[in-house]
Design an enzyme around this catalytic site. Sequence first.
Site, PDB file in Angstrom:
ATOM      1  N   SER A 186      43.815  49.578  48.342  1.00 14.72           N
ATOM      2  CA  SER A 186      42.549  49.173  48.986  1.00 14.72           C
ATOM      3  C   SER A 186      42.165  49.853  50.196  1.00 14.72           C
ATOM      4  O   SER A 186      41.101  50.049  50.852  1.00 14.72           O
ATOM      5  CB  SER A 186      42.730  47.653  49.258  1.00 14.72           C
ATOM      6  OG  SER A 186      44.074  47.325  49.984  1.00 14.72           O
ATOM      7  N   HIS A 214      40.384  46.906  43.323  1.00 12.94           N
ATOM      8  CA  HIS A 214      39.492  48.053  43.561  1.00 12.94           C
ATOM      9  C   HIS A 214      39.124  48.889  42.377  1.00 12.94           C
ATOM     10  O   HIS A 214      38.653  50.132  42.665  1.00 12.94           O
ATOM     11  CB  HIS A 214      39.661  48.975  44.613  1.00 12.94           C
ATOM     12  CG  HIS A 214      39.769  47.746  45.983  1.00 12.94           C
ATOM     13  ND1 HIS A 214      38.713  47.667  46.747  1.00 12.94           N
ATOM     14  CD2 HIS A 214      40.694  47.150  46.433  1.00 12.94           C
ATOM     15  CE1 HIS A 214      38.986  47.006  47.727  1.00 12.94           C
ATOM     16  NE2 HIS A 214      40.131  46.798  47.690  1.00 12.94           N
ATOM     17  N   LYS A 245      34.212  41.720  44.195  1.00 13.74           N
ATOM     18  CA  LYS A 245      34.016  43.057  44.252  1.00 13.74           C
ATOM     19  C   LYS A 245      32.685  43.598  43.564  1.00 13.74           C
ATOM     20  O   LYS A 245      31.608  42.900  43.439  1.00 13.74           O
ATOM     21  CB  LYS A 245      35.369  43.924  44.513  1.00 13.74           C
ATOM     22  CG  LYS A 245      36.036  43.447  45.742  1.00 13.74           C
ATOM     23  CD  LYS A 245      37.414  44.368  45.667  1.00 13.74           C
ATOM     24  CE  LYS A 245      38.563  43.804  46.655  1.00 13.74           C
ATOM     25  NZ  LYS A 245      38.022  42.896  47.768  1.00 13.74           N
TER      26      LYS A 245
HETATM   27  N1  PMP Z   1      43.941  42.610  45.736  1.00 11.54           N
HETATM   28  C1  PMP Z   1      43.333  43.443  46.569  1.00 11.54           C
HETATM   29  C2  PMP Z   1      43.959  44.880  46.462  1.00 11.54           C
HETATM   30  C3  PMP Z   1      42.518  43.471  47.323  1.00 11.54           C
HETATM   31  O1  PMP Z   1      41.663  44.518  48.096  1.00 11.54           O
HETATM   32  C4  PMP Z   1      41.611  42.136  47.658  1.00 11.54           C
HETATM   33  C5  PMP Z   1      40.758  42.009  48.571  1.00 11.54           C
HETATM   34  N2  PMP Z   1      40.251  42.573  49.776  1.00 11.54           N
HETATM   35  C6  PMP Z   1      42.534  41.239  46.928  1.00 11.54           C
HETATM   36  C7  PMP Z   1      43.549  41.505  46.160  1.00 11.54           C
HETATM   37  C8  PMP Z   1      41.875  39.639  47.304  1.00 11.54           C
HETATM   38  O2  PMP Z   1      40.771  39.298  46.477  1.00 11.54           O
HETATM   39  P1  PMP Z   1      39.973  38.227  47.037  1.00 11.54           P
HETATM   40  O3  PMP Z   1      38.786  38.765  47.793  1.00 11.54           O
HETATM   41  O4  PMP Z   1      39.428  37.802  45.624  1.00 11.54           O
HETATM   42  O5  PMP Z   1      40.766  37.124  47.509  1.00 11.54           O
END
Ligand code: PMP
Length: 397
Positions: A186, A214, A245
């Site tokens: 991320s 992602h 996303k």
């Molecule tokens: N996993 C990764 C790699 C993320 O980047 C994110 C959100 N930034 C999440 C999980 C969490 O997802 P959510 O926004 O649905 O809580």
Amino acid sequence: MDLFKKCHDFTRADDIKALGLYPYFRAIEANEGPVVQIEGKKVVMAGSNNYLGLTAHPKVKEASLNAIKKYGTGCSGSRYLTGTLDLHIELESRLAKFFGTEAVLLYSTGYQTAQGIIPTLVQGKGEYVVSDKDNHACIVAGQVMAKGLTANLERYKHNDMADLERVLSKLPIDSPKLIVSDGVFSTGGEIVDLPKLVELAKKYNARTLIDDAHSVGVIGKGGRGTASEFNLEKEVDLTMGTFSKTFASLGGFVAGEERVINYLKHHSSALIFSASPTPASVAAALAALNILEEEPWRVEKLIKNANKMRTELAAAGFTIIDGRTAIVPVIVGNDELAFAMWRKLYDAGVFVNVFISPGVPQGRQMMRTSYMSSHEDEHLDFIINAFKTVGKEIGLI
Ligand code: PMP
């Protein structure tokens, strides 16, 4: 000593605010996708995870509104008890088909998904979570909970398969293990070395969990994520993801073998003790999935846009982390410069995400830019020109 002393003593955010450089919690007043309004001013968005631009798609909005009309605004219960709608089941079966897995289970957020899976599967004294050091915070939360339940935690160097092997080779060969990794990381946007990771998982008797937050809608055949990218759909045990996303909504999911999903359904406290995703969220994700399946050009355009940014930012002299996903990090190198650059970009009409220490290691402070298929060349050129002007002003290029 008062527990709240640390809160009263915490002034870093106020100090940055006083300098007019605070980039966080900025309220968006209107959101057309590539252009948003903040403090009454239009700015080009270069930091959203709305990868396919679907939060503003008429079909997605309409599906959400219709779901509210039919089911109301909330489920008021967990999936386990009174919170399961036919819509949840429909989305689970559609996603299982999309990923080619036996079953899928929805959670209320992606964060909860990792926290729901890891300590449910890994909790015994002789069991191990083996995790990349740069994994997302929700995986870290899951690990910490697994450790609290007496499991063991081992971490390996970021995307370093030699180090993963070093760690695995020290563990008892017949001990139960789960290797966890982001599919696309991320922060840096790199893709996990999945072929080597699954090879090591087989060699050392480990199961695998890949976080495709992602990756879905970004890499793989028709945006089917990391396993699909490497033709390893049958080799990855569990794939998790988010609806926040590509799917233009809110919620999370895990895809895998039916017996494992069934076990999670009956043992995962993050699922059982938390209300299920709202009708509007599930309907939006379903509509987004339809569009993803019907309009693969969106995935291609997203990557074309991100590639253009990678090429042009690098050509302008910026240090970027190279890759082939929607995330293009521009390295700035220290906190002060990062805040100053953010402010200048904002004043020039571009909104980016600022990652500072300790969120990233010293020297890796960055403008984490990310792109959408709904960006047109005019938006991208505007972003590049703003970067060039600001980069020269602060002496970065
Ligand atoms: N996993 C990764 C790699 C993320 O980047 C994110 C959100 N930034 C999440 C999980 C969490 O997802 P959510 O926004 O649905 O809580």
